[in-house]
Design an enzyme around this catalytic site. Structure first.
Site, PDB file in Angstrom:
ATOM      1  N   LYS A 196      -7.562 -16.593  88.049  1.00  0.00           N
ATOM      2  CA  LYS A 196      -8.223 -15.303  87.854  1.00  0.00           C
ATOM      3  C   LYS A 196      -7.211 -14.333  87.264  1.00  0.00           C
ATOM      4  O   LYS A 196      -6.160 -14.085  87.852  1.00  0.00           O
ATOM      5  CB  LYS A 196      -8.760 -14.778  89.181  1.00  0.00           C
ATOM      6  CG  LYS A 196      -9.383 -13.392  89.069  1.00  0.00           C
ATOM      7  CD  LYS A 196     -10.087 -12.981  90.331  1.00  0.00           C
ATOM      8  CE  LYS A 196     -10.661 -11.580  90.203  1.00  0.00           C
ATOM      9  NZ  LYS A 196     -11.366 -11.168  91.428  1.00  0.00           N
ATOM     10  N   ARG A 206     -16.610  -3.166  89.008  1.00  0.00           N
ATOM     11  CA  ARG A 206     -15.968  -2.249  89.962  1.00  0.00           C
ATOM     12  C   ARG A 206     -16.783  -0.967  90.107  1.00  0.00           C
ATOM     13  O   ARG A 206     -16.813  -0.362  91.173  1.00  0.00           O
ATOM     14  CB  ARG A 206     -14.530  -1.963  89.530  1.00  0.00           C
ATOM     15  CG  ARG A 206     -13.649  -3.202  89.665  1.00  0.00           C
ATOM     16  CD  ARG A 206     -12.240  -2.967  89.192  1.00  0.00           C
ATOM     17  NE  ARG A 206     -11.467  -4.206  89.188  1.00  0.00           N
ATOM     18  CZ  ARG A 206     -10.276  -4.347  88.620  1.00  0.00           C
ATOM     19  NH1 ARG A 206      -9.709  -3.313  88.011  1.00  0.00           N
ATOM     20  NH2 ARG A 206      -9.649  -5.505  88.658  1.00  0.00           N
ATOM     21  N   LYS A 218      -3.981  -4.580  89.620  1.00  0.00           N
ATOM     22  CA  LYS A 218      -4.000  -5.823  90.399  1.00  0.00           C
ATOM     23  C   LYS A 218      -3.030  -6.872  89.862  1.00  0.00           C
ATOM     24  O   LYS A 218      -3.148  -8.054  90.167  1.00  0.00           O
ATOM     25  CB  LYS A 218      -5.436  -6.361  90.458  1.00  0.00           C
ATOM     26  CG  LYS A 218      -6.417  -5.414  91.154  1.00  0.00           C
ATOM     27  CD  LYS A 218      -7.749  -6.079  91.464  1.00  0.00           C
ATOM     28  CE  LYS A 218      -8.640  -5.157  92.308  1.00  0.00           C
ATOM     29  NZ  LYS A 218      -9.883  -5.828  92.752  1.00  0.00           N
ATOM     30  N   GLU A 234      -1.723 -22.805  89.400  1.00  0.00           N
ATOM     31  CA  GLU A 234      -2.592 -22.166  90.398  1.00  0.00           C
ATOM     32  C   GLU A 234      -3.730 -23.104  90.809  1.00  0.00           C
ATOM     33  O   GLU A 234      -4.051 -23.244  91.986  1.00  0.00           O
ATOM     34  CB  GLU A 234      -3.211 -20.883  89.814  1.00  0.00           C
ATOM     35  CG  GLU A 234      -2.295 -19.678  89.779  1.00  0.00           C
ATOM     36  CD  GLU A 234      -2.156 -19.010  91.144  1.00  0.00           C
ATOM     37  OE1 GLU A 234      -2.750 -19.494  92.126  1.00  0.00           O
ATOM     38  OE2 GLU A 234      -1.438 -18.000  91.227  1.00  0.00           O
ATOM     39  N   LYS A 249     -11.644 -17.269  85.336  1.00  0.00           N
ATOM     40  CA  LYS A 249     -12.261 -15.956  85.176  1.00  0.00           C
ATOM     41  C   LYS A 249     -11.292 -14.982  84.541  1.00  0.00           C
ATOM     42  O   LYS A 249     -10.129 -14.972  84.939  1.00  0.00           O
ATOM     43  CB  LYS A 249     -12.632 -15.479  86.583  1.00  0.00           C
ATOM     44  CG  LYS A 249     -13.254 -14.126  86.677  1.00  0.00           C
ATOM     45  CD  LYS A 249     -13.481 -13.814  88.121  1.00  0.00           C
ATOM     46  CE  LYS A 249     -13.992 -12.398  88.227  1.00  0.00           C
ATOM     47  NZ  LYS A 249     -14.044 -11.955  89.584  1.00  0.00           N
ATOM     48  N   SER A 275     -18.507  -9.086  84.214  1.00  0.00           N
ATOM     49  CA  SER A 275     -19.336  -7.917  83.931  1.00  0.00           C
ATOM     50  C   SER A 275     -19.074  -7.315  82.552  1.00  0.00           C
ATOM     51  O   SER A 275     -20.009  -6.924  81.845  1.00  0.00           O
ATOM     52  CB  SER A 275     -19.124  -6.865  85.014  1.00  0.00           C
ATOM     53  OG  SER A 275     -17.752  -6.515  85.117  1.00  0.00           O
ATOM     54  N   TYR A 314     -24.305 -13.074  84.760  1.00  0.00           N
ATOM     55  CA  TYR A 314     -25.360 -12.088  85.024  1.00  0.00           C
ATOM     56  C   TYR A 314     -26.579 -12.357  84.151  1.00  0.00           C
ATOM     57  O   TYR A 314     -27.631 -11.782  84.370  1.00  0.00           O
ATOM     58  CB  TYR A 314     -24.819 -10.671  84.799  1.00  0.00           C
ATOM     59  CG  TYR A 314     -23.614 -10.392  85.675  1.00  0.00           C
ATOM     60  CD1 TYR A 314     -23.775 -10.067  87.024  1.00  0.00           C
ATOM     61  CD2 TYR A 314     -22.314 -10.529  85.184  1.00  0.00           C
ATOM     62  CE1 TYR A 314     -22.677  -9.865  87.845  1.00  0.00           C
ATOM     63  CE2 TYR A 314     -21.206 -10.331  85.997  1.00  0.00           C
ATOM     64  CZ  TYR A 314     -21.396 -10.003  87.326  1.00  0.00           C
ATOM     65  OH  TYR A 314     -20.315  -9.824  88.145  1.00  0.00           O
TER      66      TYR A 314
HETATM   67  C1  PBG Z   1     -13.417  -9.079  93.834  1.00  0.00           C
HETATM   68  C2  PBG Z   1     -14.054  -9.496  92.562  1.00  0.00           C
HETATM   69  C3  PBG Z   1     -13.997  -8.873  91.300  1.00  0.00           C
HETATM   70  C4  PBG Z   1     -14.856  -9.584  90.467  1.00  0.00           C
HETATM   71  C5  PBG Z   1     -15.384 -10.633  91.215  1.00  0.00           C
HETATM   72  N1  PBG Z   1     -14.864 -10.565  92.515  1.00  0.00           N
HETATM   73  C6  PBG Z   1     -13.301  -7.639  90.859  1.00  0.00           C
HETATM   74  C7  PBG Z   1     -11.839  -7.617  90.804  1.00  0.00           C
HETATM   75  O1  PBG Z   1     -11.148  -8.603  91.074  1.00  0.00           O
HETATM   76  O2  PBG Z   1     -11.324  -6.537  90.528  1.00  0.00           O
HETATM   77  C8  PBG Z   1     -15.170  -9.248  89.037  1.00  0.00           C
HETATM   78  C9  PBG Z   1     -16.488  -9.747  88.521  1.00  0.00           C
HETATM   79  C10 PBG Z   1     -16.988  -9.155  87.267  1.00  0.00           C
HETATM   80  O3  PBG Z   1     -16.348  -8.314  86.599  1.00  0.00           O
HETATM   81  O4  PBG Z   1     -18.117  -9.517  86.895  1.00  0.00           O
HETATM   82  N2  PBG Z   1     -12.108  -9.454  94.028  1.00  0.00           N
END
Ligand code: PBG
Length: 324
Positions: A196, A206, A218, A234, A249, A275, A314
């Protein structure tokens, strides 16, 4: 060599193209993320994600019925937590009567056949908007992993089929596997967000959960977009620790990573079309600059071709509709 070989022979008609097509997309490949909100009769649109809503539990019945009718097999649950319930310890994350735990029970009672996967990370519950416990502006690894393992267990107790840790702490898959096994949940699966990346494509999500980091970013736990080998490291570690499905992701900008991992692991691979990717296509289509449906289907196929077995998107309902 030409003229003995003419590659266009195999492209002459729809039927021939179908006969020789190398990849297929079906509704069995899709997982639909769902946003859950407190309250009743709540259906709040998410501004940067047209067509997506935060739904209260009482409105799930209708939604789940349409999801099941379309042949979608899995949902990923995310909850929007009231500010008053957020702290730096994840207290609400492990509450057996918390919104996530209630949502899991609700979905399983309405549609027991749908696979429920739950997000395991502290950000929606964190007063700092971070995926872990914060101390001196640092995200603590091992104490966060402890809470995540209790959170995962509470999801299993509520009936989750898979827990999906999305936090990127080290060692969390092993700790979660151990916690689940000790409590007798040997059949509860783990879909790990293995590779990720620290991506700006999570913006609309968010907004949907009001979970942006309150300070910093992050990058001390999510991966550097410059890195490729690290994704494999990982992922291999997560598999050793007990991940049943591994996830990459974001999606489209990381197809090379999906392919790398496909060539090195034997477990199922999921791609998460996040998203921001969804927002980009919706916006371009709204302006009339791209044809929504054909671009969407082309993107789905790209995930399959790269080597993903599953796609969290989505668009899942729209894709299933077109496939039907
Ligand atoms: C929570 C999480 C996130 C997403 C999925 N689980 C946000 C992040 O890590 O900041 C993002 C999903 C998306 O943007 O569709 N940790």
């Amino acid at each position: 060599m030409y003229p003995n070989q003419r590659n266009r022979r195999l492209r002459q008609s729809h039927a021939i193209r179908r006969l020789v097509s190398e990849n297929q997309l079906t509704c069995n490949d899709l997982m639909l993320p769902l946003f859950i909100a407190e309250g009743t009769k709540v259906k709040e649109p998410i501004e940067a994600m047209p067509g997506c809503f935060r739904l209260s539990l009482d409105l799930l019945q209708k939604e789940l019925k349409s999801i099941a009718d379309l042949g979608i097999k899995a949902v990923l649950l995310f909850v929007k937590v009231d500010d008053a319930l957020k702290d730096n310890k994840g207290t609400e994350a492990v509450n057996p009567e918390g919104l996530m735990q209630k949502a899991i029970r609700k979905v399983k009672s309405i549609t027991p056949q749908i696979v429920v996967m739950t997000d395991v990370a502290l950000d929606p519950y964190s007063s700092y908007g971070h995926d872990g416990i914060v101390e001196d502006a640092k995200i603590l690894n091992d104490s966060t992993v402890e809470v995540l393992s209790k959170m995962a267990l509470s999801h299993a107790l509520a009936g989750a089929d898979f827990v999906a840790p999305s936090d990127m702490m080290d060692g969390r898959v092993l700790r979660i596997r151990t916690e689940l096994d000790q409590a007798g949940f040997t059949d509860t699966g783990i879909m790990s967000y293995s590779a990720k990346y620290a991506s700006s494509l999570y913006g609309p999500f968010r907004e949907a959960l009001d979970s942006s980091p309150g300070f910093g970013d992050k990058r001390s736990y999510q991966m550097d977009p410059a890195n490729r080998l690290e994704a494999l490291t990982e992922t291999l570690r997560d598999i050793e620790e007990g991940a049943d499905i591994v996830m990459i992701k974001p999606g489209l900008a990381y197809l090379d990573i999906i392919r790398d991992i496909r060539e090195n692991v034997e477990v199922p691979i999921a791609a998460y079309q996040v998203s921001g990717e969804y927002a980009m296509l919706k916006a371009a289509a709204e302006k009339g600059w791209l044809d929504h449906d054909t671009v969407m289907m082309e993107q789905m196929l790209a995930f399959k071709r790269a080597g993903a077995n599953l796609i969290a998107t989505y668009h899942a309902k729209e894709v299933a509709q077109l496939l039907a």
